[in-house]
Design a protein around this motif. Structure first.
Motif, PDB file in Angstrom:
ATOM      1  N   HIS A  59       0.813  -1.463  -0.382  1.00 51.11           N
ATOM      2  CA  HIS A  59      -0.001  -0.122  -0.349  1.00 51.11           C
ATOM      3  C   HIS A  59       0.934   1.193  -0.282  1.00 51.11           C
ATOM      4  CE1 HIS A  59      -4.008  -2.044   1.043  1.00 51.11           C
ATOM      5  NE2 HIS A  59      -3.556  -2.711   0.602  1.00 51.11           N
ATOM      6  N   GLU A  60       1.785   0.992   0.399  1.00 44.65           N
ATOM      7  CA  GLU A  60       2.347   1.907   0.911  1.00 44.65           C
ATOM      8  C   GLU A  60       3.377   2.635  -0.485  1.00 44.65           C
ATOM      9  OE1 GLU A  60       4.034   5.751   2.990  1.00 44.65           O
ATOM     10  OE2 GLU A  60       2.635   4.885   3.360  1.00 44.65           O
ATOM     11  N   GLY A  66       2.868   4.282  -7.387  1.00 44.84           N
ATOM     12  CA  GLY A  66       2.361   4.129  -8.394  1.00 44.84           C
ATOM     13  C   GLY A  66       2.918   2.604  -8.571  1.00 44.84           C
ATOM     14  N   ARG A  67       3.057   1.793  -7.685  1.00 50.36           N
ATOM     15  CA  ARG A  67       3.509  -0.014  -8.077  1.00 50.36           C
ATOM     16  C   ARG A  67       3.617  -0.331  -6.986  1.00 50.36           C
ATOM     17  NH1 ARG A  67       9.607   1.927  -8.850  1.00 50.36           N
ATOM     18  NH2 ARG A  67      10.440  -0.103  -7.831  1.00 50.36           N
ATOM     19  N   ASN A  68       3.624  -1.310  -7.263  1.00 52.49           N
ATOM     20  CA  ASN A  68       4.024  -2.400  -6.031  1.00 52.49           C
ATOM     21  C   ASN A  68       4.806  -3.783  -5.879  1.00 52.49           C
ATOM     22  OD1 ASN A  68       2.038  -3.848  -7.047  1.00 52.49           O
ATOM     23  ND2 ASN A  68       0.389  -4.068  -5.907  1.00 52.49           N
ATOM     24  N   GLY A  70       7.564  -6.451  -6.472  1.00 50.60           N
ATOM     25  CA  GLY A  70       8.441  -6.953  -5.636  1.00 50.60           C
ATOM     26  C   GLY A  70       9.727  -5.938  -4.642  1.00 50.60           C
ATOM     27  N   VAL A  71      10.875  -5.226  -5.878  1.00 49.28           N
ATOM     28  CA  VAL A  71      11.815  -4.655  -5.231  1.00 49.28           C
ATOM     29  C   VAL A  71      10.769  -3.441  -3.776  1.00 49.28           C
ATOM     30  CG1 VAL A  71      12.946  -2.614  -6.464  1.00 49.28           C
ATOM     31  CG2 VAL A  71      12.614  -4.583  -7.330  1.00 49.28           C
ATOM     32  N   ILE A  72       9.852  -3.124  -4.316  1.00 50.66           N
ATOM     33  CA  ILE A  72       9.301  -2.030  -3.588  1.00 50.66           C
ATOM     34  C   ILE A  72       8.756  -2.484  -2.539  1.00 50.66           C
ATOM     35  CG2 ILE A  72       7.298  -0.537  -3.693  1.00 50.66           C
ATOM     36  CD1 ILE A  72       8.878   1.090  -4.883  1.00 50.66           C
ATOM     37  N   GLN A  73       8.270  -3.482  -2.542  1.00 53.06           N
ATOM     38  CA  GLN A  73       7.258  -4.757  -1.267  1.00 53.06           C
ATOM     39  C   GLN A  73       8.897  -4.756  -0.509  1.00 53.06           C
ATOM     40  OE1 GLN A  73       5.337  -8.436  -2.227  1.00 53.06           O
ATOM     41  NE2 GLN A  73       4.650  -6.725  -4.081  1.00 53.06           N
ATOM     42  N   GLN A  74       9.836  -4.883  -0.781  1.00 53.68           N
ATOM     43  CA  GLN A  74      11.309  -5.480   0.074  1.00 53.68           C
ATOM     44  C   GLN A  74      11.909  -4.112   0.336  1.00 53.68           C
ATOM     45  OE1 GLN A  74      12.733  -9.747  -2.362  1.00 53.68           O
ATOM     46  NE2 GLN A  74      13.778  -7.300  -2.655  1.00 53.68           N
ATOM     47  N   GLN A  75      11.914  -3.092  -0.396  1.00 51.97           N
ATOM     48  CA  GLN A  75      11.938  -1.953   0.331  1.00 51.97           C
ATOM     49  C   GLN A  75      11.396  -1.567   1.328  1.00 51.97           C
ATOM     50  OE1 GLN A  75      13.069   0.521  -3.452  1.00 51.97           O
ATOM     51  NE2 GLN A  75      14.506  -0.397  -3.656  1.00 51.97           N
ATOM     52  N   LEU A  76      10.402  -1.220   0.879  1.00 58.81           N
ATOM     53  CA  LEU A  76       9.551  -0.043   2.500  1.00 58.81           C
ATOM     54  C   LEU A  76       8.334  -1.275   3.401  1.00 58.81           C
ATOM     55  CD1 LEU A  76       7.136   1.688  -0.252  1.00 58.81           C
ATOM     56  CD2 LEU A  76       9.252   2.115   0.784  1.00 58.81           C
ATOM     57  N   GLY A  77       8.739  -2.346   3.059  1.00 59.90           N
ATOM     58  CA  GLY A  77       7.880  -3.448   3.475  1.00 59.90           C
ATOM     59  C   GLY A  77       8.834  -3.948   5.605  1.00 59.90           C
ATOM     60  N   PRO A  78      10.161  -3.631   5.227  1.00 64.83           N
ATOM     61  CA  PRO A  78      10.431  -3.750   6.818  1.00 64.83           C
ATOM     62  C   PRO A  78      10.875  -3.310   7.761  1.00 64.83           C
ATOM     63  CG  PRO A  78      12.264  -5.071   4.906  1.00 64.83           C
ATOM     64  CD  PRO A  78      10.666  -4.382   4.272  1.00 64.83           C
TER      65      PRO A  78
END
Length: 164
Positions: A59-60, A66-68, A70-78
């Motif tokens: 979501h972040e 404006g995208r979700n 795998g790279v974004i997930q791995q960067q923002l998720g932790p």
């Protein structure tokens, strides 16, 4: 073991039943494979938390970029996961490892622990189904991504892979 964390993740993803259903399924498969692979209690705690929170950065990523992917997930998720685990309590002993797993759950080919491999396999099982993957894609994942005997057996049974 993970009821409060699951509730917190559901609240975080409120209004997005697809994402909630996804992490619940990944959690279920991860815990099944983890038990079959005889992970320790601490490894199961880590794996379960990571499975629940593995896509928490989606979501972040959508909001900021404006995208979700795998790279974004791995960067923002932790960082988001750390905040949720801190608010929930009881995860100080595994927080850094959970963050590591989230930061690498789309990085295939690492041999950095059974917990990471199992998280990747559980996520693959769910994604292959949700993406309506072809039988060739399933067989390719079986051959190239899956490493645990339990994960391979589960994938083969779910998708009806016939071993030749």
């Amino acid at each position: 073991m993970h009821e409060k964390l699951t509730e917190a993740a559901i609240r975080y993803d409120s209004g997005d039943p697809k994402r909630i259903q996804h992490f619940i399924k990944v959690y279920s498969f991860a815990m099944l494979i983890g038990k079959q692979e005889a992970l320790s209690e601490k490894e199961m705690k880590t794996l379960g938390a990571a499975a629940i929170l593995h896509d928490i950065g989606i979501h972040e990523g959508e909001r900021l970029y404006g995208r979700n992917d795998g790279v974004i997930q791995q960067q923002l998720g932790p960082d988001i996961a750390q905040k949720i685990m801190s608010e929930t309590g009881g995860y100080d002993d595994v927080c850094e490892r959970v963050k590591y797993l989230i930061a690498h759950h789309h990085t295939y080919g690492l041999s950095e622990g059974a917990d990471l491999q199992i998280l990747i396999e559980a996520d693959f099982i769910v994604n292959l189904y949700e993406d309506n993957a072809s039988s060739d894609a399933v067989k390719n994942a079986y051959d190239r991504v899956f490493a645990t005997e339990s994960g391979k057996k589960l994938l083969a049974n779910i998708f009806g892979i016939v071993k030749e």
